[in-house]
Design an enzyme around this catalytic site. Structure first.
Site, PDB file in Angstrom:
ATOM      1  NE  ARG A 216      49.309-104.479 -25.360  1.00 35.18           N
ATOM      2  CZ  ARG A 216      48.977-105.223 -26.421  1.00 35.18           C
ATOM      3  NH1 ARG A 216      48.978-106.540 -26.348  1.00 35.18           N
ATOM      4  NH2 ARG A 216      48.679-104.650 -27.565  1.00 35.18           N
TER       5      ARG A 216
ATOM      6  CB  SER B   1      48.274 -98.607 -27.137  1.00 38.88           C
ATOM      7  OG  SER B   1      48.169 -99.125 -28.427  1.00 38.88           O
TER       8      SER B   1
ATOM      9  CD  GLU C  12      49.850-101.149 -24.098  1.00 46.06           C
ATOM     10  OE1 GLU C  12      48.680-101.295 -24.496  1.00 46.06           O
ATOM     11  OE2 GLU C  12      50.835-101.276 -24.832  1.00 46.06           O
TER      12      GLU C  12
END
Ligand SMILES: Cc1cc2nc3c(=O)[nH]c(=O)nc-3n(C[C@H](O)[C@H](O)[C@H](O)COP(=O)(O)OP(=O)(O)OC[C@H]3O[C@@H](n4cnc5c(N)ncnc54)[C@H](O)[C@@H]3O)c2cc1C
Length: 344
Positions: free
Chosen positions: A166, A241, A338
């Site tokens: 990520r 998420s 995130e």
């Protein structure tokens, strides 16, 4: 054609959390000349320029004091091929899932596990999108960027993008050696295999008598799993998420495992580091389905925070803070969001 800009533009329909939000300036650009004009305007007004895709990984404040720009070209071009692979150059404005569909229909391997991720191709390198054991980094060859400081368009090799879980250099500010702030992704180059093997690293992908045999079948299975697990942002606004799965040291993981034998842990490329399922941490704090005013933790998936409508972004930030606090108190683990927040 010169740049057409909108002042105090409504961003509510342009991000999947769907809170009320306005941008000082907003424009949809068709080419590099218009993009350069937008950077000039932002510089004159001493405000940042923010690239916007489909807003599926963003938290917007009520007023975004910036020039928000969407890149519109969305073509897919074949730029090289051999008997083993094909290379595609894809414009940043292409819908990510359209690219996945295009590739699986050709029976090319590489993108099938990334089916149904919302957003644009241009945003894929930013957080190195990933799902079901595959990351964008596994197919990307290069990223074409417009550098506003140099006024130039150039290709960056994948190895220069520092892709990780990520993460990429596109998330890091220029003062820290990153590319954020002065660069805009306009295209990517990816390589897909003509013959390949499907990635079954997640157990539920192979279950049942009709296990996928082709990229298209794998993409279809992943779409079905995702539709059952994740709330649809068009029905219940969310950004997928909300927290990254934290990576902790093996010693801490072992001590947590002694206390909670069922804790889901995953190996990482670094042998002394272990990834923990953030959803499990949140659920174990008793927060799955928790609702606070107009926002809450999805009853379907504890990692997804949802906006029930008519709420304010501050409510979501407060809820996120509460979750972080409770997880830290119980497990001594810091959850990192995130999505990117465009506020201060
Ligand atoms: C239901 C749901 C499920 C999701 N599942 C996943 C998943 O499985 N895996 C995963 O990784 N993500 C997932 N996401 C998050 C999101 O879909 C991805 O991060 C996606 O890549 C964001 O694309 P976007 O176009 O909406 O980007 P945006 O949200 O518009 O932007 C995200 C960031 O990228 C930057 N950016 C966008 N375009 C450009 C550009 N052209 N140049 C430079 N910077 C740019 C923005 O400035 C911002 O910092 C999910 C989201 C939702 C809502």
């Amino acid at each position: 054609m010169s740049l057409v800009l909108e002042q105090n533009a409504n961003l509510q329909p342009l991000h999947t959390l769907a809170f009320a939000a306005q941008a000082r300036y907003f424009a949809r650009v068709q080419n590099v000349q218009q993009l350069a004009q937008a950077y000039q305007k932002a510089q004159t007004d001493k405000i940042p320029l923010y690239p916007l895709g489909h807003g599926s990984n963003l938290i917007l404040p009520e007023f975004v004091n910036a020039f928000v720009v969407q890149w519109m070209p969305k073509h897919i071009r074949c730029c090289a091929q051999t008997s083993d692979y094909v290379e595609l150059e894809v414009d940043a404005g292409c819908v990510w899932d359209d690219l996945v569909n295009f590739s699986v229909q050709k029976t090319w391997y590489g993108l099938e596990n990334l089916a149904a991720i919302p957003g644009t191709v241009g945003a894929a390198p930013v957080q190195n999108i990933g799902a079901y054991g595959v990351e964008f980094a596994s197919v990307v060859q290069g990223v074409q960027i417009f550098d506003a400081q140099k006024g130039e368009l150039f290709w960056l090799e994948a190895s220069a993008c520092e892709f990780a879980y990520r993460h990429s250099r596109f998330k890091v500010a220029a003062v820290q050696g990153g590319l954020r702030g002065h660069t805009f992704i306009v295209a990517v180059r990816i390589r897909l295999a003509k013959q390949g093997q499907l990635n079954f690293s997640y157990a539920d992908l192979a279950q049942g008598p009709d296990a996928p045999k082709t990229p298209a079948q794998m993409a279809a299975r992943i779409r079905a799993i995702r539709a059952a697990k994740l709330p649809d942002p068009k029905i219940l606004p969310n950004v997928g998420s909300f927290f990254q799965n934290p990576v902790i040291c093996r010693a801490q993981a072992q001590s947590l495992q002694a206390q909670y034998p069922q804790i889901p842990l995953y190996a990482t490329p670094e042998p002394d580091k272990v990834k923990v399922a953030a959803a499990w941490l949140i659920e174990t704090c008793g927060l799955k389905g928790w609702r606070q005013g107009h926002v809450g933790v999805s009853p379907q998936q504890a990692l997804v925070l949802v906006h029930y409508g008519h709420g304010r972004v501050q409510e979501l930030l407060t809820l996120a803070g509460l979750i972080q606090q409770q997880v830290k108190q119980k497990f001594a683990i810091e959850l990192q969001p995130e999505p990117e927040y465009w506020g201060t």
